[in-house]
Design a protein around this motif. Structure first.
Motif, PDB file in Angstrom:
ATOM      1  N   GLN A 201       0.826  -1.207   0.000  1.00 44.55           N
ATOM      2  CA  GLN A 201       0.000   0.000   0.000  1.00 44.55           C
ATOM      3  C   GLN A 201       0.863   1.260   0.000  1.00 44.55           C
ATOM      4  O   GLN A 201       0.588   2.216  -0.745  1.00 44.55           O
ATOM      5  N   GLU A 202       1.912   1.268   0.816  1.00 40.00           N
ATOM      6  CA  GLU A 202       2.781   2.448   0.858  1.00 40.00           C
ATOM      7  C   GLU A 202       3.595   2.579  -0.429  1.00 40.00           C
ATOM      8  O   GLU A 202       3.853   3.701  -0.899  1.00 40.00           O
ATOM      9  N   ILE A 203       3.991   1.466  -1.012  1.00 40.96           N
ATOM     10  CA  ILE A 203       4.708   1.511  -2.285  1.00 40.96           C
ATOM     11  C   ILE A 203       3.847   2.185  -3.347  1.00 40.96           C
ATOM     12  O   ILE A 203       4.317   3.046  -4.104  1.00 40.96           O
ATOM     13  N   GLU A 204       2.578   1.820  -3.399  1.00 42.13           N
ATOM     14  CA  GLU A 204       1.676   2.454  -4.374  1.00 42.13           C
ATOM     15  C   GLU A 204       1.449   3.928  -4.051  1.00 42.13           C
ATOM     16  O   GLU A 204       1.302   4.755  -4.959  1.00 42.13           O
ATOM     17  N   ALA A 205       1.433   4.282  -2.768  1.00 40.93           N
ATOM     18  CA  ALA A 205       1.275   5.686  -2.386  1.00 40.93           C
ATOM     19  C   ALA A 205       2.477   6.512  -2.840  1.00 40.93           C
ATOM     20  O   ALA A 205       2.322   7.669  -3.277  1.00 40.93           O
ATOM     21  N   ILE A 206       3.663   5.948  -2.739  1.00 38.27           N
ATOM     22  CA  ILE A 206       4.858   6.648  -3.210  1.00 38.27           C
ATOM     23  C   ILE A 206       4.792   6.849  -4.723  1.00 38.27           C
ATOM     24  O   ILE A 206       5.088   7.934  -5.239  1.00 38.27           O
ATOM     25  N   TRP A 207       4.398   5.817  -5.431  1.00 43.67           N
ATOM     26  CA  TRP A 207       4.263   5.939  -6.878  1.00 43.67           C
ATOM     27  C   TRP A 207       3.244   7.025  -7.231  1.00 43.67           C
ATOM     28  O   TRP A 207       3.480   7.839  -8.133  1.00 43.67           O
ATOM     29  N   ALA A 208       2.136   7.050  -6.520  1.00 40.53           N
ATOM     30  CA  ALA A 208       1.108   8.061  -6.781  1.00 40.53           C
ATOM     31  C   ALA A 208       1.648   9.468  -6.543  1.00 40.53           C
ATOM     32  O   ALA A 208       1.365  10.398  -7.311  1.00 40.53           O
ATOM     33  N   ALA A 209       2.439   9.650  -5.484  1.00 43.08           N
ATOM     34  CA  ALA A 209       3.013  10.965  -5.203  1.00 43.08           C
ATOM     35  C   ALA A 209       3.998  11.379  -6.289  1.00 43.08           C
ATOM     36  O   ALA A 209       4.059  12.548  -6.682  1.00 43.08           O
ATOM     37  N   LEU A 210       4.758  10.424  -6.796  1.00 45.23           N
ATOM     38  CA  LEU A 210       5.743  10.729  -7.819  1.00 45.23           C
ATOM     39  C   LEU A 210       5.108  11.021  -9.176  1.00 45.23           C
ATOM     40  O   LEU A 210       5.714  11.669 -10.026  1.00 45.23           O
ATOM     41  N   THR A 211       3.911  10.547  -9.386  1.00 48.27           N
ATOM     42  CA  THR A 211       3.258  10.747 -10.674  1.00 48.27           C
ATOM     43  C   THR A 211       2.176  11.817 -10.629  1.00 48.27           C
ATOM     44  O   THR A 211       1.566  12.105 -11.667  1.00 48.27           O
ATOM     45  N   ARG A 212       1.949  12.411  -9.429  1.00 47.68           N
ATOM     46  CA  ARG A 212       0.962  13.495  -9.353  1.00 47.68           C
ATOM     47  C   ARG A 212       1.585  14.746  -8.723  1.00 47.68           C
ATOM     48  O   ARG A 212       2.071  15.602  -9.476  1.00 47.68           O
ATOM     49  N   PRO A 213       1.636  14.903  -7.397  1.00 49.91           N
ATOM     50  CA  PRO A 213       2.153  16.174  -6.875  1.00 49.91           C
ATOM     51  C   PRO A 213       3.612  16.455  -7.209  1.00 49.91           C
ATOM     52  O   PRO A 213       4.034  17.607  -7.257  1.00 49.91           O
ATOM     53  N   LEU A 214       4.404  15.416  -7.457  1.00 49.92           N
ATOM     54  CA  LEU A 214       5.817  15.619  -7.771  1.00 49.92           C
ATOM     55  C   LEU A 214       6.102  15.548  -9.266  1.00 49.92           C
ATOM     56  O   LEU A 214       7.265  15.464  -9.674  1.00 49.92           O
ATOM     57  N   CYS A 215       5.075  15.582 -10.080  1.00 50.00           N
ATOM     58  CA  CYS A 215       5.234  15.489 -11.527  1.00 50.00           C
ATOM     59  C   CYS A 215       4.661  16.745 -12.187  1.00 50.00           C
ATOM     60  O   CYS A 215       3.581  17.218 -11.805  1.00 50.00           O
ATOM     61  N   ASP A 216       5.371  17.284 -13.156  1.00 52.12           N
ATOM     62  CA  ASP A 216       4.884  18.433 -13.918  1.00 52.12           C
ATOM     63  C   ASP A 216       3.880  17.930 -14.954  1.00 52.12           C
ATOM     64  O   ASP A 216       4.258  17.188 -15.877  1.00 52.12           O
ATOM     65  N   PRO A 217       2.605  18.297 -14.833  1.00 55.46           N
ATOM     66  CA  PRO A 217       1.604  17.761 -15.766  1.00 55.46           C
ATOM     67  C   PRO A 217       1.839  18.180 -17.206  1.00 55.46           C
ATOM     68  O   PRO A 217       1.404  17.492 -18.134  1.00 55.46           O
ATOM     69  N   ALA A 218       2.526  19.293 -17.420  1.00 57.87           N
ATOM     70  CA  ALA A 218       2.734  19.772 -18.786  1.00 57.87           C
ATOM     71  C   ALA A 218       3.793  18.965 -19.532  1.00 57.87           C
ATOM     72  O   ALA A 218       3.675  18.746 -20.742  1.00 57.87           O
ATOM     73  N   THR A 219       4.827  18.509 -18.819  1.00 52.68           N
ATOM     74  CA  THR A 219       5.943  17.816 -19.475  1.00 52.68           C
ATOM     75  C   THR A 219       6.029  16.333 -19.129  1.00 52.68           C
ATOM     76  O   THR A 219       6.674  15.575 -19.850  1.00 52.68           O
ATOM     77  N   GLY A 220       5.403  15.941 -18.025  1.00 57.35           N
ATOM     78  CA  GLY A 220       5.548  14.572 -17.558  1.00 57.35           C
ATOM     79  C   GLY A 220       6.849  14.319 -16.827  1.00 57.35           C
ATOM     80  O   GLY A 220       7.107  13.191 -16.392  1.00 57.35           O
ATOM     81  N   LEU A 221       7.685  15.346 -16.673  1.00 56.65           N
ATOM     82  CA  LEU A 221       8.949  15.199 -15.958  1.00 56.65           C
ATOM     83  C   LEU A 221       8.755  15.487 -14.475  1.00 56.65           C
ATOM     84  O   LEU A 221       7.809  16.172 -14.072  1.00 56.65           O
ATOM     85  N   LEU A 222       9.660  14.968 -13.672  1.00 57.97           N
ATOM     86  CA  LEU A 222       9.573  15.131 -12.233  1.00 57.97           C
ATOM     87  C   LEU A 222       9.903  16.559 -11.824  1.00 57.97           C
ATOM     88  O   LEU A 222      10.842  17.176 -12.344  1.00 57.97           O
ATOM     89  N   ARG A 223       9.129  17.074 -10.868  1.00 59.79           N
ATOM     90  CA  ARG A 223       9.503  18.300 -10.194  1.00 59.79           C
ATOM     91  C   ARG A 223      10.590  17.992  -9.176  1.00 59.79           C
ATOM     92  O   ARG A 223      10.735  16.860  -8.722  1.00 59.79           O
ATOM     93  N   ASN A 224      11.333  19.024  -8.792  1.00 60.45           N
ATOM     94  CA  ASN A 224      12.396  18.820  -7.819  1.00 60.45           C
ATOM     95  C   ASN A 224      11.846  18.430  -6.447  1.00 60.45           C
ATOM     96  O   ASN A 224      12.369  17.512  -5.800  1.00 60.45           O
ATOM     97  N   ASP A 225      10.763  19.106  -6.016  1.00 61.10           N
ATOM     98  CA  ASP A 225      10.228  18.845  -4.687  1.00 61.10           C
ATOM     99  C   ASP A 225       8.793  19.346  -4.611  1.00 61.10           C
ATOM    100  O   ASP A 225       8.226  19.809  -5.597  1.00 61.10           O
ATOM    101  N   ASP A 226       8.208  19.234  -3.421  1.00 60.80           N
ATOM    102  CA  ASP A 226       6.806  19.609  -3.234  1.00 60.80           C
ATOM    103  C   ASP A 226       6.648  21.023  -2.690  1.00 60.80           C
ATOM    104  O   ASP A 226       5.564  21.393  -2.233  1.00 60.80           O
ATOM    105  N   SER A 227       7.714  21.818  -2.736  1.00 64.07           N
ATOM    106  CA  SER A 227       7.629  23.190  -2.231  1.00 64.07           C
ATOM    107  C   SER A 227       7.078  24.107  -3.320  1.00 64.07           C
ATOM    108  O   SER A 227       6.939  23.725  -4.486  1.00 64.07           O
ATOM    109  N   ALA A 228       6.803  25.345  -2.929  1.00 68.17           N
ATOM    110  CA  ALA A 228       6.341  26.350  -3.881  1.00 68.17           C
ATOM    111  C   ALA A 228       7.490  27.161  -4.453  1.00 68.17           C
ATOM    112  O   ALA A 228       7.256  28.139  -5.177  1.00 68.17           O
ATOM    113  N   ALA A 229       8.715  26.773  -4.164  1.00 69.56           N
ATOM    114  CA  ALA A 229       9.880  27.504  -4.654  1.00 69.56           C
ATOM    115  C   ALA A 229       9.979  27.378  -6.173  1.00 69.56           C
ATOM    116  O   ALA A 229       9.525  26.378  -6.756  1.00 69.56           O
TER     117      ALA A 229
END
Length: 404
Positions: free
Chosen positions: A142-170
């Motif tokens: 369950q936690e493994i899937e939660a990590i994957w979900a975080a990496l593909t949603r809040p930590l992913c740039d929806p426009a490019t599909g590439l990873l964001r650096n972090d979850d901050s607003a910087a």
């Protein structure tokens, strides 16, 4: 008490035995943190800094490494050590699938707000660790899937599909290949550990996006950074090619093929190996044969210095080439292993992180996160039969290693 320094004058097989029977148990004892988990590094005197922040990167890489070695060796002590590290991981969890960068090393001190950020690079290693630990201790799905979900949603740039650096607003830094490479690695590991084709598909998706943007088709090399619009970045950062990462990508691409993935990526791996082999090693001097920190696309040396981790990536990739039948790859891996231990380890209270062109120390700390690189280099060489003693069950025979 600081343990005696590493020996000198060993063969590749001797160094593998020393690493297995002396370094690994000694290292685990030295980096254990009194608050649980691991210290982030040892100082030049070989002693841990227990007051420094404890990073999730050091913990997750250590959890992966112990789980990996425990599976290979059947050593119950390694499994127990992995369990202690897994028990420390919830300290870092800030939300489902998201882990803060670090916790304060002093349990009495107030947390530093800067340590609260969750970096995509770190989350990939938590995924790598839990996917491997789950093979020994099921129940992490369950936690493994939660990590994957975080990496593909809040930590992913929806426009490019590439990873964001972090979850901050910087403001986002220049896009980097490294988080993508390690998410690719984590997905391949999850595929191997679970036997699930889903993870192989996920790995292929990450790999395709990363190579589409970071692979330089003219030189067959991987760029480290891109401009914000995903065009080649001008200047030194855009020209930067790290030979260690060329080897690491090659190893991962060929691992995908081994796991049943697209055989066409083997051609990309071959170009990366060729680039790193031609341009990535010192050709003369005390560090002859060592892997440079950075070169240019035309092979010119950008950084005439030598971090420890690129040596391990070259050893892994050369060991893999030896399995595939490449002439001379095994001998090169053995020579580089001996060079690595002689230059970065021998005669020191702890290994060091970076050397100059004369072999002088530029960065004396022994970083806990490098245990992962070292163990994979040794286990890949063992898999290739280059040092057959590693890994082996600790109860098979007493410790012994001999100079040659």
């Amino acid at each position: 008490m600081t343990p005696p320094p590493a020996p000198a004058g060993l063969s590749a097989e001797g160094w593998a035995l020393w690493f297995r029977d002396v370094f690994v148990p000694g290292w685990l004892a030295r980096v254990a943190h009194p608050a649980g988990g691991v210290c982030d590094h040892l100082g030049a005197d070989g002693r841990p800094d227990t007051g420094a922040p404890q990073t999730v990167l050091a913990l997750s890489r250590s959890l992966f490494t112990l789980s990996h070695l425990a599976q290979l060796s059947g050593d119950a002590a390694l499994t127990a050590g992995a369990g202690r590290l897994a028990a420390a991981l919830p300290r870092y969890r800030k939300a489902p699938g998201l882990y803060r960068q670090a916790v304060d090393g002093d349990a009495a001190a107030a947390p530093d707000p800067a340590l609260e950020v969750a970096r995509s690079y770190d989350q990939s290693f938590v995924l790598l660790a839990l996917a491997t630990w789950n093979r020994l201790q099921p129940g992490q799905e369950q936690e493994i899937e939660a990590i994957w979900a975080a990496l593909t949603r809040p930590l992913c740039d929806p426009a490019t599909g590439l990873l964001r650096n972090d979850d901050s607003a910087a403001p986002a830094p220049d896009p980097a290949q490294n988080p993508h490479m390690h998410l690719y690695e984590a997905c391949l590991q999850a595929a191997e550990m679970s036997g699930s084709a889903l993870w192989l598909d996920r790995a292929a998706g990450i790999r395709a996006r990363a190579l589409r943007h970071f692979l330089d088709p003219e030189t067959g090399s991987i760029a480290e950074f891109l401009a914000p619009d995903l065009s080649p970045l001008p200047g030194p950062q855009g020209a930067r090619r790290e030979p260690g990462h060329q080897y690491e990508w090659a190893w991962l691409l060929r691992r995908e093929v081994e796991l049943g993935g697209d055989p066409a990526v083997g051609g990309v791996a071959a170009r990366l190996m060729d680039f790193a082999g031609r341009h990535g090693h010192a050709q003369s001097g005390p560090m002859r044969g060592a892997v440079f920190d950075a070169v240019a696309p035309d092979g010119g040396v950008i950084e005439d210095s030598f971090l420890l981790w690129p040596q391990t990536e070259a050893i892994k990739a050369l060991a893999q080439s030896h399995i595939a039948g490449a002439t001379g790859a095994g001998d090169r891996a053995r020579s580089l292993l001996v060079l690595m231990f002689e230059r970065w380890f021998a005669g020191r209270p702890a290994h060091v992180n970076r050397l100059d062109a004369r072999g002088g120390c530029l960065w004396p700390q022994a970083l806990t996160r490098l245990f992962y690189h070292l163990a994979l280099a040794l286990s890949e060489g063992g898999r290739a039969g280059l040092w057959p003693c590693f890994p082996r069950r600790h109860d098979d025979h007493p410790s012994r290693y001999h100079p040659t």
